[in-house]
Design a protein around this motif. Structure first.
Motif, short mmCIF file in Angstrom:
data_model
loop_
_atom_site.label_atom_id
_atom_site.label_comp_id
_atom_site.label_asym_id
_atom_site.label_seq_id
_atom_site.Cartn_x
_atom_site.Cartn_y
_atom_site.Cartn_z
N MET A 156 0.83 -1.20 0.00
CA MET A 156 0.00 0.00 0.00
C MET A 156 0.87 1.26 0.00
O MET A 156 0.53 2.25 -0.66
N ILE A 157 1.97 1.24 0.73
CA ILE A 157 2.87 2.39 0.73
C ILE A 157 3.44 2.62 -0.67
O ILE A 157 3.57 3.75 -1.14
N ALA A 158 3.75 1.52 -1.37
CA ALA A 158 4.26 1.62 -2.74
C ALA A 158 3.20 2.23 -3.65
O ALA A 158 3.50 3.09 -4.50
N ARG A 159 1.94 1.79 -3.51
CA ARG A 159 0.86 2.38 -4.32
C ARG A 159 0.65 3.85 -3.98
O ARG A 159 0.43 4.68 -4.85
N LEU A 160 0.71 4.17 -2.69
CA LEU A 160 0.57 5.57 -2.26
C LEU A 160 1.66 6.44 -2.89
O LEU A 160 1.38 7.53 -3.39
N LYS A 161 2.89 5.92 -2.89
CA LYS A 161 3.99 6.68 -3.46
C LYS A 161 3.77 6.92 -4.95
O LYS A 161 3.97 8.04 -5.46
N ALA A 162 3.32 5.89 -5.67
CA ALA A 162 3.04 6.05 -7.10
C ALA A 162 1.91 7.05 -7.32
O ALA A 162 1.97 7.88 -8.23
N ASN A 163 0.87 6.97 -6.49
CA ASN A 163 -0.26 7.90 -6.63
C ASN A 163 0.16 9.35 -6.40
O ASN A 163 -0.33 10.27 -7.07
N VAL A 164 1.05 9.57 -5.44
CA VAL A 164 1.53 10.94 -5.16
C VAL A 164 2.24 11.49 -6.39
O VAL A 164 2.03 12.65 -6.79
N PHE A 165 3.08 10.66 -7.03
CA PHE A 165 3.79 11.13 -8.22
C PHE A 165 2.81 11.47 -9.35
O PHE A 165 3.04 12.40 -10.12
N LYS A 166 1.72 10.70 -9.44
CA LYS A 166 0.76 10.92 -10.52
C LYS A 166 -0.21 12.06 -10.23
O LYS A 166 -0.92 12.52 -11.12
N SER A 167 -0.27 12.49 -8.98
CA SER A 167 -1.29 13.47 -8.57
C SER A 167 -0.95 14.90 -8.95
O SER A 167 -1.82 15.78 -8.94
N GLY A 168 0.32 15.15 -9.23
CA GLY A 168 0.72 16.54 -9.48
C GLY A 168 0.82 17.37 -8.22
O GLY A 168 0.89 18.60 -8.28
N GLN A 169 0.83 16.72 -7.06
CA GLN A 169 0.86 17.44 -5.79
C GLN A 169 2.27 17.61 -5.23
O GLN A 169 2.43 18.22 -4.18
N VAL A 170 3.27 17.08 -5.92
CA VAL A 170 4.65 17.29 -5.46
C VAL A 170 4.99 18.76 -5.65
O VAL A 170 4.88 19.32 -6.73
N GLY A 171 5.41 19.39 -4.58
CA GLY A 171 5.66 20.83 -4.60
C GLY A 171 4.45 21.65 -4.24
O GLY A 171 4.54 22.86 -4.07
N VAL A 172 3.27 20.98 -4.15
CA VAL A 172 2.02 21.69 -3.79
C VAL A 172 1.57 21.25 -2.40
O VAL A 172 1.58 22.04 -1.45
N LEU A 173 1.17 19.96 -2.27
CA LEU A 173 0.81 19.42 -0.97
C LEU A 173 1.89 18.51 -0.40
O LEU A 173 1.82 18.12 0.77
N VAL A 174 2.87 18.18 -1.22
CA VAL A 174 3.99 17.33 -0.79
C VAL A 174 5.29 18.07 -1.07
O VAL A 174 5.45 18.67 -2.14
N GLY A 175 6.19 18.07 -0.12
CA GLY A 175 7.46 18.77 -0.28
C GLY A 175 8.29 18.21 -1.43
O GLY A 175 8.21 17.02 -1.75
N ASN A 176 9.09 19.08 -2.05
CA ASN A 176 9.94 18.62 -3.15
C ASN A 176 10.95 17.57 -2.70
O ASN A 176 11.41 16.77 -3.51
N ASP A 177 11.30 17.58 -1.41
CA ASP A 177 12.24 16.58 -0.90
C ASP A 177 11.52 15.39 -0.27
O ASP A 177 12.17 14.50 0.30
N PHE A 178 10.19 15.34 -0.37
CA PHE A 178 9.36 14.24 0.14
C PHE A 178 9.52 14.02 1.65
O PHE A 178 9.28 12.94 2.14
N GLN A 179 9.87 15.10 2.36
CA GLN A 179 10.00 14.99 3.81
C GLN A 179 8.86 15.65 4.57
O GLN A 179 8.86 15.63 5.79
N SER A 180 7.90 16.20 3.84
CA SER A 180 6.78 16.86 4.52
C SER A 180 5.55 16.86 3.62
O SER A 180 5.66 16.68 2.40
N ALA A 181 4.41 17.05 4.24
CA ALA A 181 3.13 17.15 3.52
C ALA A 181 2.30 18.25 4.18
O ALA A 181 2.43 18.52 5.38
N ILE A 182 1.44 18.87 3.38
CA ILE A 182 0.65 20.02 3.84
C ILE A 182 -0.82 19.63 3.98
O ILE A 182 -1.36 18.87 3.17
N ILE A 183 -1.44 20.18 5.02
CA ILE A 183 -2.89 20.15 5.16
C ILE A 183 -3.37 21.58 4.96
O ILE A 183 -2.99 22.48 5.70
N LEU A 184 -4.17 21.80 3.92
CA LEU A 184 -4.64 23.14 3.57
C LEU A 184 -6.06 23.30 4.07
O LEU A 184 -6.95 22.52 3.69
#
Length: 818
Positions: A156-184
């Motif tokens: 499931m973590i592997a699927r989550l990681k793939a989904n994050v890459f496909k979501s376009g949220q890297v740099g938006v809701l997910v940090g560019n270094d993948f060390q943080s995530a945002i709740i807006l």
């Protein structure tokens, strides 16, 4: 002295108006004092009920073009206005671990139930409105970023990681270094549970206690940014300002005692000035107002103005007592000689403060109301109640002995400043003033409108909020500073091919503006859709003239990029910062685009987003600052002219104030302090308080001129009568507000610095420049032809002698009809 206690000659030595007010106040002093005491107690109780408040809508201009456009589409732009961003950071490793995702889920759930959060607009990796999408041989496929049946397993973590890459949220809701995530979390103005305006301090405390403190650990760090958090931190810092108020009172107490050596007088002045503060707060509470971080300086100003006028009263009482008057006579003579000057100065202050109402920003208008109420209260507490109290308590033996020991000695103020009425020194002072005027005019042209620092300039650069904001800017592609252009079209035409082309051209135009990070709109979604529907061929990455294909390309556009009626599509401009020059460049580029191209089918409206609102605020302040100065100086000039009936005296009072304003603007430019909501009122407040010095000085100068003295003798007499009080007031007030330099709130430290400068310069201008200008304008010629009835302004020494040495005449005068 064996003479019976005399009564002052109310009717004989003063005008009918003076006699009426003096008889009203002192003829029934016990009743008047009892009524005032009861009123002060009620208002003080109300003042203790006042609470800190803040409102997003009060911070923005009420009727600006940008704001009106934003308000028309406020619901559609909910997540681009008043928004809180909670950053959940992993200190070790990345976000793709079961432990981190569990914390992110819990924080998301916690924030979802925060009162005032607009839940339908909330976004997180754990909310269903954040989705992924990809192109396959079968077309578009997608779903929620969190996979169905997520259980934290490696798969499931592997699927989550793939989904994050496909979501376009890297740099938006997910940090560019993948060390943080945002709740807006978008916020509403009204708490739906209470129906009351959202309490930002309560919200900030809730986020601190139930989010940051609860979920932060050795492995997870919580960062919180947004308007609500800024206001919450400001309110917390403003509460600490109470300590500075206590410190200012302590400093004032010590200096007052050194000045008078009379504890009775010291306590009387302090008590009346402090009661003025509580009464001002009480009136505000009765009117339904609270106190916000930007109006926290008003209690300081009310206290400062109260002390200023109280010192004048006590100085006059001391002087009259030394001349032999009993405590009632001394108080009555002090009231008679100063109430007209005091009321003129306070009315000038009050009306000057009300000129801030020309600025169409709620917090500034409330500040103007609060300051005007405070000044009105001072008329009662310090010009009426204080003389009555002085008539009861009198002057202590120690204070009287100190005053008698120094009555024939020239004070330091007299020795330093008496010379400036002489021609040689006056010429030198005027020459220096011209040089300072030129320097002030040169440097003031570099004064900027708006914020000059990144992050939240209201707070210290090293504050936790600004550290959190710096982290977000460094680790995310989309800035927190968003300037939104609203593309308005006919119904169902927002995704028409021609309109998308205009949006694309606008994006290209704005992308070349320095300070712009990225521009995004539904046109980008259409390009990606065409790309995806054609097997990912780059040849198809563009806009399509076929409207059916275009409609299909935007069918799954993210929420917020098209409104329900398809009449508006926002163009999002992400900026490096919200500094004034950045906003100016973007607004200028936008206006240039509209002027040169002016498409018929779409209208590009300015502006929303926090940066758009900031641009509107800057525009209002830029237009209002000159208008405000014209109003405040117009009011001061009119009241001084009405009081003194001499244009030359008015010039002598006002020109030093203008020099102080000019030098204050130069100081702001040199220190990098922009003109904004927090600092603009200081300019008007400095003028309002500074005029008091000139009015008190010319009241005494006119007395002496009417007695036949020349200008040099008149100024020496003035310094002996009131010069020490003016110098004392200026220094005391400057020291009191200088303590703000230690405030955790940067704009309060800036205001403290500016007010300290203005208090000192206004004092020096009154003592140094006023006599020099009086010499230049030949004001001593006014003695031959007084413009007003000066019978009420006979020198105080003569009035005291008459009152003390002729009790029979005084008694007779007291019985004559007014």
């Amino acid at each position: 002295m064996n003479n019976p206690t005399p009564k002052p000659q109310s009717a004989a030595s003063g005008s009918r108006t003076e006699a009426f007010f003096e008889s009203l106040v002192f003829g029934h002093r016990a009743a008047v004092l009892a009524v005032l005491a009861a009123l002060l107690m009620v208002l003080t109780w109300q003042g203790l009920q006042v609470r800190p408040e803040a409102s997003f809508t009060k911070m923005i201009p009420g009727n600006h073009e940008f704001i009106n456009n934003y308000m028309d589409y406020r619901q559609e732009l909910a997540d681009l206005g008043n928004v809180v961003r909670i950053v959940v950071e992993s200190k070790e490793g990345d976000i793709f671990t079961p432990e981190f995702q569990e914390v992110l889920k819990q924080v998301t759930d916690e924030v979802f139930y925060v009162p005032g959060v607009s839940r339908d607009g909330m976004k997180s990796l754990w909310t269903p409105n954040v989705r992924w999408q990809e192109v396959t041989e079968e077309g578009f496929v997608g779903g929620a970023v969190i996979p169905n049946g997520y259980d934290g397993s490696d798969a499931m973590i592997a699927r989550l990681k793939a989904n994050v890459f496909k979501s376009g949220q890297v740099g938006v809701l997910v940090g560019n270094d993948f060390q943080s995530a945002i709740i807006l979390a978008p916020l509403q103005d009204v708490n739906p549970e209470t129906g009351q305006p959202l309490d930002y301090r309560e919200l900030s405390d809730f986020l601190e206690q139930n989010v940051r403190d609860k979920y932060a650990s050795d492995n997870v760090q919580i960062r919180i940014v947004g308007f609500a958090k800024v206001i919450g931190d400001l309110i917390d810092g403003a509460v600490q300002v109470v300590l500075f108020f206590v410190l200012a009172v302590a400093i004032t107490f010590a200096l007052l005692w050194l000045y008078s050596r009379c504890l009775r007088s010291t306590f009387a002045v302090l008590a009346c000035s402090i009661f003025a503060v509580f009464c001002q707060l009480g009136v505000l509470n009765l009117l339904g107002y609270g106190i916000n971080p930007y109006s926290m300086l008003v209690p300081f100003l009310v206290f400062a103005i109260g002390v200023s006028h109280g010192v004048q009263i006590i100085s006059a009482v001391l002087h009259n007592t030394v001349k032999g008057a009993d405590k009632i006579t001394a108080a009555r003579l002090a009231f008679r000689s100063l109430y007209l000057a005091g009321i003129t100065a306070l009315v000038s202050d009050a009306i000057g403060f009300t000129t801030l109402m020309v600025i169409d920003i709620g917090v500034i208008r409330e500040l103007a109301i609060a300051a005007s109420i405070g000044v009105a209260v001072i008329i009662v507490t310090n010009l009426v109640a204080l003389p009555i109290i002085a008539s009861y308590v009198g002057v202590s033996k120690g204070g009287l002995a100190y005053a008698r020991a120094n009555q024939d000695k020239a004070s330091l103020v007299e020795r330093l400043f008496a010379r400036f009425a002489r021609p040689a020194q006056a010429k030198a002072v005027l020459a220096i003033a011209l040089v300072l005027c030129g320097a002030g005019a040169y440097y003031s042209q570099f004064m900027k409108i708006g914020d000059l620092d990144a992050g939240a300039p209201e707070l210290r650069p090293d504050s936790r909020y600004n550290r959190d904001n710096a982290y977000l800017v460094e680790n995310y592609s989309t800035s927190t500073d968003v300037f939104v252009v609203m593309a308005q079209t006919e119904a169902e035409q927002c995704v028409a091919y021609g309109n998308l082309v205009w949006m694309d051209q606008l994006a290209a135009h704005l992308s070349n503006v320095p300070g712009v990070q990225k521009v995004s709109s539904v046109a980008d979604v259409s390009k990606f859709g065409n790309f995806g529907m054609n097997e990912g061929s780059l040849k198809w990455y563009g806009l399509n003239r076929n409207q059916f294909i275009t409609n299909a390309s935007v069918a799954k556009a993210p929420e917020g990029l098209i409104n329900a009626e398809c009449t508006m599509a926002p163009v999002l401009v992400f900026l490096n910062d919200h500094k004034a020059e950045t906003l100016d460049r973007v607004v200028a580029a936008m206006r240039e685009f509209n002027a040169e191209r002016a498409p018929d089918s779409v209208e590009f409206l300015l502006a929303a987003g926090n940066a758009g609102i900031e641009a509107a605020t800057n525009d209002v302040i830029q237009q209002a600052q000159i208008k405000m100065l014209i109003w405040v100086y117009g009011v001061v000039i009119a009241l001084c002219l009405l009081t003194f009936r001499s244009p030359r005296i008015v010039l002598a009072v006002v020109l030093p104030l203008m020099l102080t304003s000019l030098l204050g603007q130069a100081l702001m430019a040199l220190m990098g302090i922009g003109v904004k909501v927090a600092t603009l009122p200081v300019i008007a407040l400095g003028v309002g308080i500074g005029v008091d010095y000139g009015i008190y000085i010319f009241t005494k100068v006119r007395e002496a001129l009417a007695d036949g003295k020349n200008l040099i003798e008149s100024y020496a007499y003035t310094l002996h009568q009131t010069g020490k009080a003016v110098a004392f007031t200026g220094v005391t007030l400057a020291i009191g507000v200088a303590t703000w330099a230690f405030s955790p709130i940067k704009f309060q430290a800036d205001m403290g610095l500016l007010l300290t400068f203005m208090f000192l310069w206004n004092m020096l201008g009154a003592l140094v420049l006023v006599p020099a200008i009086a010499w230049l304008l030949r004001i001593d010629n006014l003695a031959a032809k007084p413009a007003v009835d000066n019978s009420a302004s006979a020198p105080a020494d003569q009035r005291i002698d008459a009152a003390v040495q002729s009790p029979v005449a005084a008694k007779k005068a007291e019985t004559e009809p007014a």
